[in-house]
Design a protein around this motif. Sequence first.
Motif, PDB file in Angstrom:
ATOM      1  N   ASN A 168       0.839  -1.196   0.000  1.00 31.52           N
ATOM      2  CA  ASN A 168       0.000   0.000   0.000  1.00 31.52           C
ATOM      3  C   ASN A 168       0.876   1.248   0.000  1.00 31.52           C
ATOM      4  O   ASN A 168       1.740   1.404   0.869  1.00 31.52           O
ATOM      5  N   LEU A 169       0.653   2.137  -0.953  1.00 34.96           N
ATOM      6  CA  LEU A 169       1.373   3.405  -1.026  1.00 34.96           C
ATOM      7  C   LEU A 169       0.380   4.547  -1.197  1.00 34.96           C
ATOM      8  O   LEU A 169      -0.645   4.390  -1.870  1.00 34.96           O
ATOM      9  N   ARG A 170       0.719   5.686  -0.599  1.00 31.30           N
ATOM     10  CA  ARG A 170      -0.106   6.896  -0.722  1.00 31.30           C
ATOM     11  C   ARG A 170       0.556   7.857  -1.712  1.00 31.30           C
ATOM     12  O   ARG A 170       1.717   8.209  -1.570  1.00 31.30           O
ATOM     13  N   LEU A 171      -0.206   8.287  -2.708  1.00 32.44           N
ATOM     14  CA  LEU A 171       0.301   9.216  -3.712  1.00 32.44           C
ATOM     15  C   LEU A 171       0.475  10.596  -3.083  1.00 32.44           C
ATOM     16  O   LEU A 171      -0.462  11.149  -2.510  1.00 32.44           O
ATOM     17  N   SER A 172       1.680  11.165  -3.184  1.00 29.72           N
ATOM     18  CA  SER A 172       1.954  12.467  -2.572  1.00 29.72           C
ATOM     19  C   SER A 172       1.914  13.609  -3.583  1.00 29.72           C
ATOM     20  O   SER A 172       1.482  14.713  -3.268  1.00 29.72           O
ATOM     21  N   SER A 173       2.388  13.350  -4.802  1.00 37.57           N
ATOM     22  CA  SER A 173       2.381  14.388  -5.834  1.00 37.57           C
ATOM     23  C   SER A 173       2.669  13.745  -7.180  1.00 37.57           C
ATOM     24  O   SER A 173       3.070  12.572  -7.257  1.00 37.57           O
ATOM     25  N   VAL A 174       2.459  14.500  -8.252  1.00 39.75           N
ATOM     26  CA  VAL A 174       2.774  14.009  -9.592  1.00 39.75           C
ATOM     27  C   VAL A 174       3.445  15.129 -10.379  1.00 39.75           C
ATOM     28  O   VAL A 174       3.228  16.311 -10.122  1.00 39.75           O
ATOM     29  N   TRP A 175       4.292  14.747 -11.309  1.00 40.14           N
ATOM     30  CA  TRP A 175       4.798  15.683 -12.306  1.00 40.14           C
ATOM     31  C   TRP A 175       4.256  15.211 -13.636  1.00 40.14           C
ATOM     32  O   TRP A 175       4.600  14.137 -14.111  1.00 40.14           O
ATOM     33  N   ASN A 176       3.357  16.006 -14.223  1.00 38.85           N
ATOM     34  CA  ASN A 176       2.637  15.683 -15.448  1.00 38.85           C
ATOM     35  C   ASN A 176       1.506  14.690 -15.127  1.00 38.85           C
ATOM     36  O   ASN A 176       1.745  13.593 -14.614  1.00 38.85           O
ATOM     37  N   ASP A 177       0.274  15.062 -15.445  1.00 36.03           N
ATOM     38  CA  ASP A 177      -0.901  14.262 -15.102  1.00 36.03           C
ATOM     39  C   ASP A 177      -1.093  13.039 -15.988  1.00 36.03           C
ATOM     40  O   ASP A 177      -1.991  12.226 -15.740  1.00 36.03           O
ATOM     41  N   THR A 178      -0.292  12.901 -17.024  1.00 34.44           N
ATOM     42  CA  THR A 178      -0.446  11.766 -17.943  1.00 34.44           C
ATOM     43  C   THR A 178      -0.459  10.441 -17.179  1.00 34.44           C
ATOM     44  O   THR A 178       0.399  10.184 -16.340  1.00 34.44           O
ATOM     45  N   ALA A 179      -1.442   9.611 -17.467  1.00 30.29           N
ATOM     46  CA  ALA A 179      -1.559   8.317 -16.786  1.00 30.29           C
ATOM     47  C   ALA A 179      -0.451   7.373 -17.242  1.00 30.29           C
ATOM     48  O   ALA A 179      -0.053   7.367 -18.410  1.00 30.29           O
TER      49      ALA A 179
END
Length: 317
Positions: A168-179
Amino acid sequence: MPKIDNMLAILWMLRSGGKVTAQQISEKLEMNIRTVYRYIDTISTSGVPIISEPGHNGGYSLMNNFIEAPLFFDSEEQTSLVHAAVFAEEAGYYGGEALNRDIERFNYGRHFYDRALFNRPDTTGGADHELGAGLYKNSTTNNVVRSLLQFDMGSLPRGAKIMNAQLNLRLSSVWNDTATSVQLYETSNAWEENRATWNRRTLSSLWTNKGGDYTPTLLSSQTIGALDTAATEPPLFKWPIKAETVQKWMDTPSQNLGLMLKGSNETLATYKKFYSGDAGGMLNYSPKLTITYYPISRLGLECYWSYGSISNPYYRK
Protein backbone atom coordinates in the motif's frame (compact mmCIF):
# COMPACT_ATOMS: atom_id res chain seq x y z
CA MET A 1 -4.49 9.63 35.10
CA PRO A 2 -3.77 11.75 31.97
CA LYS A 3 -4.06 10.09 28.57
CA ILE A 4 -0.32 10.10 27.91
CA ASP A 5 0.34 8.45 31.28
CA ASN A 6 -2.18 5.72 30.50
CA MET A 7 -0.57 5.03 27.13
CA LEU A 8 2.89 4.87 28.69
CA ALA A 9 1.55 2.47 31.32
CA ILE A 10 0.16 0.24 28.57
CA LEU A 11 3.48 0.39 26.72
CA TRP A 12 5.34 -0.68 29.88
CA MET A 13 2.95 -3.62 30.30
CA LEU A 14 3.63 -4.68 26.71
CA ARG A 15 7.39 -4.38 27.24
CA SER A 16 7.27 -6.83 30.13
CA GLY A 17 7.23 -9.72 27.62
CA GLY A 18 4.56 -12.18 26.58
CA LYS A 19 1.00 -11.43 25.59
CA VAL A 20 -1.31 -9.07 27.46
CA THR A 21 -5.06 -9.05 26.89
CA ALA A 22 -7.25 -5.97 26.74
CA GLN A 23 -9.10 -7.29 29.79
CA GLN A 24 -5.86 -7.53 31.79
CA ILE A 25 -4.94 -3.96 30.83
CA SER A 26 -8.44 -2.78 31.72
CA GLU A 27 -8.28 -4.36 35.18
CA LYS A 28 -4.71 -3.28 35.90
CA LEU A 29 -5.25 0.36 34.94
CA GLU A 30 -8.90 0.51 36.04
CA MET A 31 -10.27 1.80 32.75
CA ASN A 32 -13.06 0.85 30.36
CA ILE A 33 -12.03 -1.87 27.89
CA ARG A 34 -13.16 0.32 24.96
CA THR A 35 -10.70 2.95 26.15
CA VAL A 36 -7.97 0.29 26.09
CA TYR A 37 -8.74 -0.43 22.44
CA ARG A 38 -8.55 3.28 21.58
CA TYR A 39 -5.20 3.66 23.37
CA ILE A 40 -3.78 0.57 21.64
CA ASP A 41 -4.76 2.02 18.25
CA THR A 42 -3.16 5.37 19.15
CA ILE A 43 0.07 3.73 20.30
CA SER A 44 0.20 1.60 17.14
CA THR A 45 -0.41 4.61 14.88
CA SER A 46 2.44 6.47 16.59
CA GLY A 47 4.88 3.88 15.24
CA VAL A 48 5.08 1.29 18.03
CA PRO A 49 4.88 -2.17 16.35
CA ILE A 50 2.11 -3.96 18.28
CA ILE A 51 1.12 -7.49 17.26
CA SER A 52 -2.55 -8.36 17.79
CA GLU A 53 -3.61 -12.02 17.95
CA PRO A 54 -7.38 -12.55 18.20
CA GLY A 55 -9.21 -15.55 19.60
CA HIS A 56 -8.58 -17.87 22.53
CA ASN A 57 -5.10 -17.38 24.03
CA GLY A 58 -4.71 -14.22 21.93
CA GLY A 59 -3.64 -10.79 23.11
CA TYR A 60 -1.26 -7.94 22.42
CA SER A 61 2.53 -8.08 22.31
CA LEU A 62 5.47 -6.14 20.86
CA MET A 63 7.74 -7.30 18.06
CA ASN A 64 10.67 -9.21 19.49
CA ASN A 65 13.19 -6.91 17.83
CA PHE A 66 11.47 -3.66 18.85
CA ILE A 67 13.79 -1.11 20.46
CA GLU A 68 12.71 2.41 21.36
CA ALA A 69 14.61 5.13 19.53
CA PRO A 70 16.77 6.93 22.11
CA LEU A 71 16.87 10.09 20.00
CA PHE A 72 14.47 11.82 17.65
CA PHE A 73 15.59 13.69 14.53
CA ASP A 74 13.58 15.86 12.18
CA SER A 75 13.77 15.21 8.43
CA GLU A 76 16.53 17.77 7.74
CA GLU A 77 18.66 16.35 10.57
CA GLN A 78 18.20 12.82 9.23
CA THR A 79 19.24 13.86 5.73
CA SER A 80 22.30 15.70 7.08
CA LEU A 81 23.42 12.69 9.11
CA VAL A 82 23.01 10.32 6.16
CA HIS A 83 25.15 12.50 3.90
CA ALA A 84 27.71 13.06 6.68
CA ALA A 85 28.02 9.30 7.21
CA VAL A 86 28.59 8.66 3.50
CA PHE A 87 31.24 11.41 3.34
CA ALA A 88 32.94 10.19 6.52
CA GLU A 89 33.15 6.59 5.32
CA GLU A 90 34.46 7.55 1.88
CA ALA A 91 37.05 9.92 3.41
CA GLY A 92 38.22 7.39 5.99
CA TYR A 93 37.18 9.71 8.83
CA TYR A 94 37.60 8.03 12.23
CA GLY A 95 34.04 8.87 13.29
CA GLY A 96 32.38 7.19 10.32
CA GLU A 97 31.35 4.07 12.22
CA ALA A 98 29.75 6.15 14.99
CA LEU A 99 27.73 8.07 12.43
CA ASN A 100 26.57 4.79 10.89
CA ARG A 101 25.33 3.67 14.31
CA ASP A 102 23.40 6.92 14.59
CA ILE A 103 21.77 6.29 11.22
CA GLU A 104 20.68 2.83 12.34
CA ARG A 105 18.58 4.51 15.04
CA PHE A 106 16.31 5.85 12.32
CA ASN A 107 15.20 2.28 11.64
CA TYR A 108 14.30 1.30 15.24
CA GLY A 109 10.61 0.46 15.25
CA ARG A 110 10.29 1.00 11.49
CA HIS A 111 10.94 -2.56 10.33
CA PHE A 112 11.11 -1.56 6.69
CA TYR A 113 13.52 0.23 4.38
CA ASP A 114 12.90 2.40 1.35
CA ARG A 115 15.03 4.20 -1.19
CA ALA A 116 14.56 6.33 -4.30
CA LEU A 117 16.99 5.76 -7.19
CA PHE A 118 17.74 8.55 -9.66
CA ASN A 119 19.69 8.06 -12.86
CA ARG A 120 22.10 10.73 -11.71
CA PRO A 121 24.59 7.92 -10.95
CA ASP A 122 25.75 8.64 -7.40
CA THR A 123 22.85 10.66 -6.00
CA THR A 124 21.89 9.34 -2.55
CA GLY A 125 18.31 9.41 -1.30
CA GLY A 126 17.94 7.15 1.74
CA ALA A 127 16.23 9.89 3.77
CA ASP A 128 14.07 11.25 0.94
CA HIS A 129 10.53 12.26 1.85
CA GLU A 130 9.14 10.66 -1.31
CA LEU A 131 9.54 7.52 -3.36
CA GLY A 132 8.87 7.70 -7.07
CA ALA A 133 8.56 6.02 -10.44
CA GLY A 134 8.69 7.46 -13.93
CA LEU A 135 10.56 10.05 -15.96
CA TYR A 136 11.10 13.69 -15.01
CA LYS A 137 12.02 15.66 -18.12
CA ASN A 138 12.81 19.28 -18.88
CA SER A 139 14.96 21.23 -21.32
CA THR A 140 18.22 20.19 -19.65
CA THR A 141 17.69 16.76 -18.08
CA ASN A 142 16.00 13.39 -18.43
CA ASN A 143 15.83 11.86 -14.96
CA VAL A 144 14.46 8.31 -14.65
CA VAL A 145 13.32 7.46 -11.11
CA ARG A 146 12.77 4.04 -9.53
CA SER A 147 12.26 3.02 -5.90
CA LEU A 148 13.25 0.18 -3.57
CA LEU A 149 11.35 -1.15 -0.54
CA GLN A 150 12.04 -4.00 1.86
CA PHE A 151 9.93 -5.20 4.80
CA ASP A 152 11.13 -7.25 7.79
CA MET A 153 9.21 -10.54 8.08
CA GLY A 154 10.57 -11.28 11.57
CA SER A 155 7.39 -10.24 13.35
CA LEU A 156 5.24 -12.92 11.70
CA PRO A 157 4.55 -15.97 13.89
CA ARG A 158 6.87 -18.86 13.09
CA GLY A 159 5.14 -21.43 10.87
CA ALA A 160 2.29 -19.11 9.84
CA LYS A 161 0.62 -19.70 6.48
CA ILE A 162 0.34 -16.58 4.31
CA MET A 163 -3.07 -16.13 2.69
CA ASN A 164 -2.63 -12.86 0.80
CA ALA A 165 -0.51 -9.71 0.78
CA GLN A 166 -0.33 -6.32 -0.87
CA LEU A 167 1.83 -3.21 -0.92
CA ASN A 168 0.00 0.00 0.00
CA LEU A 169 1.37 3.41 -1.03
CA ARG A 170 -0.11 6.90 -0.72
CA LEU A 171 0.30 9.22 -3.71
CA SER A 172 1.95 12.47 -2.57
CA SER A 173 2.38 14.39 -5.83
CA VAL A 174 2.77 14.01 -9.59
CA TRP A 175 4.80 15.68 -12.31
CA ASN A 176 2.64 15.68 -15.45
CA ASP A 177 -0.90 14.26 -15.10
CA THR A 178 -0.45 11.77 -17.94
CA ALA A 179 -1.56 8.32 -16.79
CA THR A 180 1.07 5.59 -16.61
CA SER A 181 1.44 2.06 -15.28
CA VAL A 182 3.63 1.78 -12.18
CA GLN A 183 4.94 -1.78 -11.90
CA LEU A 184 6.15 -3.84 -8.94
CA TYR A 185 8.93 -6.44 -9.12
CA GLU A 186 11.06 -8.42 -6.68
CA THR A 187 14.58 -7.06 -6.24
CA SER A 188 17.20 -9.70 -7.12
CA ASN A 189 20.26 -8.30 -5.32
CA ALA A 190 20.84 -7.11 -1.75
CA TRP A 191 21.09 -3.34 -1.19
CA GLU A 192 21.60 -0.83 1.61
CA GLU A 193 19.07 1.90 2.27
CA ASN A 194 21.53 4.72 2.83
CA ARG A 195 24.09 3.57 0.26
CA ALA A 196 22.19 2.46 -2.86
CA THR A 197 22.35 4.69 -5.94
CA TRP A 198 21.54 4.20 -9.61
CA ASN A 199 24.92 2.53 -10.09
CA ARG A 200 25.63 1.07 -6.63
CA ARG A 201 23.70 -1.29 -4.38
CA THR A 202 26.12 -0.81 -1.44
CA LEU A 203 29.05 1.51 -0.92
CA SER A 204 31.48 -1.09 -2.31
CA SER A 205 29.28 -3.13 -4.72
CA LEU A 206 27.74 -2.20 -8.07
CA TRP A 207 24.37 -3.32 -9.40
CA THR A 208 24.70 -5.89 -12.18
CA ASN A 209 22.43 -3.61 -14.20
CA LYS A 210 22.38 0.13 -13.65
CA GLY A 211 19.14 1.27 -12.05
CA GLY A 212 18.86 -1.80 -9.81
CA ASP A 213 18.56 -5.56 -10.31
CA TYR A 214 15.08 -7.09 -10.31
CA THR A 215 13.44 -10.33 -11.40
CA PRO A 216 11.66 -10.25 -14.79
CA THR A 217 8.36 -11.57 -13.41
CA LEU A 218 5.86 -8.77 -12.81
CA LEU A 219 4.17 -8.97 -9.40
CA SER A 220 1.45 -6.42 -10.18
CA SER A 221 0.88 -2.92 -11.53
CA GLN A 222 -1.31 0.14 -10.97
CA THR A 223 -2.34 2.80 -13.47
CA ILE A 224 -1.90 6.27 -11.96
CA GLY A 225 -2.82 9.61 -13.49
CA ALA A 226 -3.49 13.01 -11.94
CA LEU A 227 -3.51 13.74 -8.20
CA ASP A 228 -6.95 14.61 -6.85
CA THR A 229 -6.11 17.75 -4.88
CA ALA A 230 -9.67 18.01 -3.57
CA ALA A 231 -9.44 14.68 -1.72
CA THR A 232 -9.39 14.81 2.10
CA GLU A 233 -6.35 12.52 2.23
CA PRO A 234 -3.75 11.23 -0.27
CA PRO A 235 -5.06 8.57 -2.68
CA LEU A 236 -4.23 4.98 -1.71
CA PHE A 237 -2.85 2.58 -4.34
CA LYS A 238 -2.47 -1.15 -3.76
CA TRP A 239 -0.17 -3.65 -5.47
CA PRO A 240 -1.18 -7.30 -4.79
CA ILE A 241 1.67 -9.72 -4.05
CA LYS A 242 1.25 -13.48 -4.37
CA ALA A 243 1.01 -15.32 -1.05
CA GLU A 244 3.80 -17.72 -2.04
CA THR A 245 6.18 -14.78 -2.57
CA VAL A 246 5.72 -13.47 0.97
CA GLN A 247 5.75 -17.05 2.32
CA LYS A 248 9.17 -17.47 0.70
CA TRP A 249 10.43 -14.28 2.39
CA MET A 250 9.21 -15.50 5.77
CA ASP A 251 10.50 -19.09 5.47
CA THR A 252 13.84 -18.11 3.88
CA PRO A 253 14.81 -14.58 4.99
CA SER A 254 17.87 -14.55 2.71
CA GLN A 255 15.49 -14.50 -0.27
CA ASN A 256 13.75 -11.36 0.98
CA LEU A 257 15.72 -8.81 -1.06
CA GLY A 258 12.91 -6.30 -1.31
CA LEU A 259 10.76 -4.77 -4.03
CA MET A 260 11.39 -2.56 -7.06
CA LEU A 261 8.86 0.09 -8.13
CA LYS A 262 9.28 1.44 -11.69
CA GLY A 263 7.33 2.91 -14.55
CA SER A 264 6.34 0.55 -17.36
CA ASN A 265 7.36 3.15 -19.97
CA GLU A 266 10.40 5.06 -18.79
CA THR A 267 10.46 7.21 -21.93
CA LEU A 268 7.03 8.67 -21.14
CA ALA A 269 7.46 12.06 -19.47
CA THR A 270 5.41 11.56 -16.30
CA TYR A 271 6.57 11.02 -12.73
CA LYS A 272 4.47 9.72 -9.80
CA LYS A 273 5.60 10.25 -6.19
CA PHE A 274 4.59 8.44 -2.98
CA TYR A 275 5.17 9.16 0.70
CA SER A 276 8.25 7.38 2.05
CA GLY A 277 9.02 6.26 5.59
CA ASP A 278 11.01 9.48 6.08
CA ALA A 279 8.12 11.86 5.37
CA GLY A 280 8.06 13.95 8.54
CA GLY A 281 4.65 14.12 10.25
CA MET A 282 3.14 11.68 7.73
CA LEU A 283 3.46 8.39 9.62
CA ASN A 284 -0.06 7.30 8.63
CA TYR A 285 0.92 7.61 4.96
CA SER A 286 4.13 5.55 5.16
CA PRO A 287 4.48 2.47 2.93
CA LYS A 288 2.66 -0.54 4.34
CA LEU A 289 2.78 -4.23 3.60
CA THR A 290 -0.61 -5.76 4.36
CA ILE A 291 -0.48 -9.47 5.21
CA THR A 292 -3.28 -11.87 6.14
CA TYR A 293 -2.17 -15.21 7.57
CA TYR A 294 -3.16 -18.29 9.57
CA PRO A 295 -1.10 -18.78 12.75
CA ILE A 296 0.24 -22.33 12.90
CA SER A 297 -2.03 -23.14 15.86
CA ARG A 298 -5.09 -22.54 13.67
CA LEU A 299 -4.13 -24.40 10.52
CA GLY A 300 -6.90 -26.86 9.70
CA LEU A 301 -9.40 -24.86 11.75
CA GLU A 302 -10.01 -22.10 9.19
CA CYS A 303 -13.79 -22.42 9.45
CA TYR A 304 -13.75 -21.85 13.21
CA TRP A 305 -11.14 -19.14 13.78
CA SER A 306 -10.77 -15.61 12.55
CA TYR A 307 -7.68 -14.75 10.52
CA GLY A 308 -4.57 -13.49 12.22
CA SER A 309 -3.14 -10.13 11.21
CA ILE A 310 -0.36 -7.85 12.34
CA SER A 311 -1.47 -4.51 13.76
CA ASN A 312 1.17 -1.83 13.32
CA PRO A 313 1.81 0.99 10.85
CA TYR A 314 3.80 -1.15 8.43
CA TYR A 315 1.92 -4.44 8.39
CA ARG A 316 -1.80 -3.91 8.57
CA LYS A 317 -5.06 -5.64 7.64
